[in-house]
Structures are given as structure tokens and as C-alpha cells.
Design a protein around this motif. Sequence first.
Motif, PDB file in Angstrom:
ATOM      1  N   GLY A   1       0.815  -1.206   0.000  1.00  0.00           N
ATOM      2  CA  GLY A   1       0.000   0.000   0.000  1.00  0.00           C
ATOM      3  C   GLY A   1       0.849   1.255   0.000  1.00  0.00           C
ATOM      4  O   GLY A   1       2.070   1.208   0.166  1.00  0.00           O
ATOM      5  N   VAL A   2       0.204   2.381  -0.201  1.00  0.00           N
ATOM      6  CA  VAL A   2       0.837   3.690  -0.122  1.00  0.00           C
ATOM      7  C   VAL A   2       0.126   4.492   0.955  1.00  0.00           C
ATOM      8  O   VAL A   2      -1.046   4.260   1.253  1.00  0.00           O
ATOM      9  N   HIS A   3       0.852   5.415   1.552  1.00  0.00           N
ATOM     10  CA  HIS A   3       0.254   6.192   2.633  1.00  0.00           C
ATOM     11  C   HIS A   3       0.802   7.623   2.628  1.00  0.00           C
ATOM     12  O   HIS A   3       1.826   7.906   2.025  1.00  0.00           O
ATOM     13  N   GLY A   4       0.082   8.483   3.322  1.00  0.00           N
ATOM     14  CA  GLY A   4       0.481   9.872   3.468  1.00  0.00           C
ATOM     15  C   GLY A   4       0.188  10.339   4.881  1.00  0.00           C
ATOM     16  O   GLY A   4      -0.581   9.698   5.611  1.00  0.00           O
ATOM     17  N   ARG A   5       0.798  11.446   5.247  1.00  0.00           N
ATOM     18  CA  ARG A   5       0.563  12.008   6.576  1.00  0.00           C
ATOM     19  C   ARG A   5       0.660  13.518   6.501  1.00  0.00           C
ATOM     20  O   ARG A   5       1.414  14.058   5.686  1.00  0.00           O
ATOM     21  N   ALA A   6      -0.085  14.178   7.358  1.00  0.00           N
ATOM     22  CA  ALA A   6      -0.022  15.633   7.468  1.00  0.00           C
ATOM     23  C   ALA A   6      -0.344  16.021   8.898  1.00  0.00           C
ATOM     24  O   ALA A   6      -1.238  15.434   9.508  1.00  0.00           O
ATOM     25  N   GLY A   7       0.406  16.981   9.422  1.00  0.00           N
ATOM     26  CA  GLY A   7       0.176  17.409  10.793  1.00  0.00           C
ATOM     27  C   GLY A   7       1.158  18.482  11.197  1.00  0.00           C
ATOM     28  O   GLY A   7       1.617  19.274  10.372  1.00  0.00           O
ATOM     29  N   ILE A   8       1.524  18.481  12.476  1.00  0.00           N
ATOM     30  CA  ILE A   8       2.370  19.531  13.042  1.00  0.00           C
ATOM     31  C   ILE A   8       3.659  18.938  13.583  1.00  0.00           C
ATOM     32  O   ILE A   8       3.650  17.923  14.272  1.00  0.00           O
ATOM     33  N   SER A   9       4.775  19.590  13.259  1.00  0.00           N
ATOM     34  CA  SER A   9       6.093  19.255  13.781  1.00  0.00           C
ATOM     35  C   SER A   9       6.494  20.323  14.792  1.00  0.00           C
ATOM     36  O   SER A   9       6.351  21.516  14.531  1.00  0.00           O
ATOM     37  N   PHE A  10       6.978  19.883  15.946  1.00  0.00           N
ATOM     38  CA  PHE A  10       7.502  20.783  16.970  1.00  0.00           C
ATOM     39  C   PHE A  10       9.020  20.588  16.986  1.00  0.00           C
ATOM     40  O   PHE A  10       9.533  19.706  17.671  1.00  0.00           O
ATOM     41  N   GLY A  11       9.728  21.377  16.175  1.00  0.00           N
ATOM     42  CA  GLY A  11      11.153  21.190  15.972  1.00  0.00           C
ATOM     43  C   GLY A  11      12.012  21.976  16.935  1.00  0.00           C
ATOM     44  O   GLY A  11      11.603  23.015  17.475  1.00  0.00           O
TER      45      GLY A  11
ATOM     46  N   LEU B   1       4.335  22.854   9.552  1.00  0.00           N
ATOM     47  CA  LEU B   1       3.531  21.815   8.918  1.00  0.00           C
ATOM     48  C   LEU B   1       4.437  20.656   8.523  1.00  0.00           C
ATOM     49  O   LEU B   1       5.483  20.860   7.916  1.00  0.00           O
ATOM     50  N   LEU B   2       4.051  19.452   8.879  1.00  0.00           N
ATOM     51  CA  LEU B   2       4.769  18.239   8.469  1.00  0.00           C
ATOM     52  C   LEU B   2       3.920  17.533   7.426  1.00  0.00           C
ATOM     53  O   LEU B   2       2.726  17.325   7.636  1.00  0.00           O
ATOM     54  N   VAL B   3       4.507  17.194   6.296  1.00  0.00           N
ATOM     55  CA  VAL B   3       3.819  16.400   5.271  1.00  0.00           C
ATOM     56  C   VAL B   3       4.754  15.278   4.840  1.00  0.00           C
ATOM     57  O   VAL B   3       5.968  15.441   4.812  1.00  0.00           O
ATOM     58  N   GLY B   4       4.164  14.145   4.531  1.00  0.00           N
ATOM     59  CA  GLY B   4       4.982  13.019   4.114  1.00  0.00           C
ATOM     60  C   GLY B   4       4.187  11.992   3.342  1.00  0.00           C
ATOM     61  O   GLY B   4       2.949  12.029   3.324  1.00  0.00           O
ATOM     62  N   PHE B   5       4.913  11.105   2.696  1.00  0.00           N
ATOM     63  CA  PHE B   5       4.276  10.011   1.970  1.00  0.00           C
ATOM     64  C   PHE B   5       5.220   8.819   1.975  1.00  0.00           C
ATOM     65  O   PHE B   5       6.412   8.948   2.270  1.00  0.00           O
ATOM     66  N   GLY B   6       4.683   7.652   1.669  1.00  0.00           N
ATOM     67  CA  GLY B   6       5.525   6.471   1.667  1.00  0.00           C
ATOM     68  C   GLY B   6       4.799   5.251   1.147  1.00  0.00           C
ATOM     69  O   GLY B   6       3.663   5.335   0.651  1.00  0.00           O
ATOM     70  N   ALA B   7       5.469   4.126   1.283  1.00  0.00           N
ATOM     71  CA  ALA B   7       4.911   2.843   0.861  1.00  0.00           C
ATOM     72  C   ALA B   7       5.135   1.842   1.979  1.00  0.00           C
ATOM     73  O   ALA B   7       6.046   2.002   2.802  1.00  0.00           O
ATOM     74  N   ASP B   8       4.296   0.824   2.019  1.00  0.00           N
ATOM     75  CA  ASP B   8       4.453  -0.208   3.032  1.00  0.00           C
ATOM     76  C   ASP B   8       4.134  -1.577   2.453  1.00  0.00           C
ATOM     77  O   ASP B   8       3.374  -1.702   1.497  1.00  0.00           O
ATOM     78  N   PHE B   9       4.767  -2.589   3.047  1.00  0.00           N
ATOM     79  CA  PHE B   9       4.575  -3.965   2.605  1.00  0.00           C
ATOM     80  C   PHE B   9       4.363  -4.842   3.834  1.00  0.00           C
ATOM     81  O   PHE B   9       5.231  -4.906   4.716  1.00  0.00           O
ATOM     82  N   ARG B  10       3.218  -5.489   3.906  1.00  0.00           N
ATOM     83  CA  ARG B  10       2.876  -6.337   5.045  1.00  0.00           C
ATOM     84  C   ARG B  10       3.533  -7.702   4.854  1.00  0.00           C
ATOM     85  O   ARG B  10       3.223  -8.420   3.919  1.00  0.00           O
ATOM     86  N   VAL B  11       4.453  -8.066   5.768  1.00  0.00           N
ATOM     87  CA  VAL B  11       5.152  -9.350   5.684  1.00  0.00           C
ATOM     88  C   VAL B  11       4.504 -10.422   6.558  1.00  0.00           C
ATOM     89  O   VAL B  11       4.770 -11.602   6.379  1.00  0.00           O
TER      90      VAL B  11
END
Length: 191
Positions: free
Chosen positions: A117-127, A148-158
Motif C-alpha cells: 500500500g501507499v500512505h500519506g501524513r499531514a500534521g504539526i512538527s515541533f522542531g 507543517l509536516l507532510v509526508g508520503f511512503g509505501a508499506d509492505f505487510r510481511v
Amino acid sequence: MKANILLAALLATASVAAQAAPKDESIGPYAGAEIGRSNFSLSSSLPVTASDRSGNALKIFGGYNFDQNFGAELGYTRFGSFSETATVGAVATKQDGSARSFYGVGTARANLTESFGVHGRAGISFGKVSGTNVLPAANDLTGTKRSLLVGFGADFRVAPNITLTADYDHYGKLSNNVKANTFMVGARVNF
């Protein structure tokens, strides 16, 4: 009377079907860790003669998937360290720093296959950036910042409750003059 018998039969069938259906391991709480590389963007109005703008990154996180597509996550990222040598007058001055972030994000996921699958995220970073500061205040790399923190990625269930992950995240500003992003790989365990 026939309606009561029919209702009882429907409830019994639904109960048996619900017990027979396997639990979806991707729904509920999870925890994970990732390692990788961070890249820093350092802004300075002074001439820079040398810099090391990448570090080894570590992320530890936990969250909750409300269903197969949406969830929430909290985490901590350690970005590693960086250095920059700038010229002030005729003197070369070096600054060293390290950065970290606590974050909270909403997550979204889409299955492409049963295991991938593919996934994304959005939220707040306290750096926060810590280190030495020997430059004028306008060029200070240390400090704290919400972004603002934004990201994306992929995952594989093993396995039913173990997932391998690969993520790119942009954390925005960690201080007034430092931005960071990461590319990391790791694993997530669902409980």
C-alpha cells in the motif's frame, strides 16, 4: 411470531459470520521505528565556505488506525547533526548543530494489493535545533519552531501484524533558519 423467528435466525447468522471472520490486524494500535538520512536546508546571509548538511536520522512512533484507511500518529524524530562554516568579516566561523522533532499527524492509506500500500501524513512538527551559535542573530541556526509536516511512503505487510515501511517526510522549519526532510525505512507492529 414468524418475524421473531426470522429476526433470531438473522442475528444468529450474523453472529456466526462475525466470529468466523478473521480480525483485520491493520486496525487498532501500532508502534514502529525507522532509520535513514536527513537533509538540512540552512539559510544564511553570510558567505558559506563549507557545510555538512546531512545526518543519520531515527524515528520512533506510535499510532492508532481507526479503519483500513485513516488513523493518527505521534512520534519523535532525531535528525542527527550538521555543520556550517561561514565567513564573518575575514574570519571563518563554524557552527555545529543537531535537531529533533516531536510530531502529531493524521494518516491516510490506500491498498494497492493485499500486502502492498501507499500512505500519506499531514500534521504539526515541533522542531528544535541545538548547538553552538557564534553568528549574528539573523543567522542563528539554533531555536525552536512549529511547522507543517507532510509526508508520503509505501508499506509492505510481511505478516498479519508486521509491516515494512519506507517514508519521505518534510518537517518544514525546525528553527528560523533550519529546515529538514528525511528518507527512512523501518518496520511497524500492529497490536
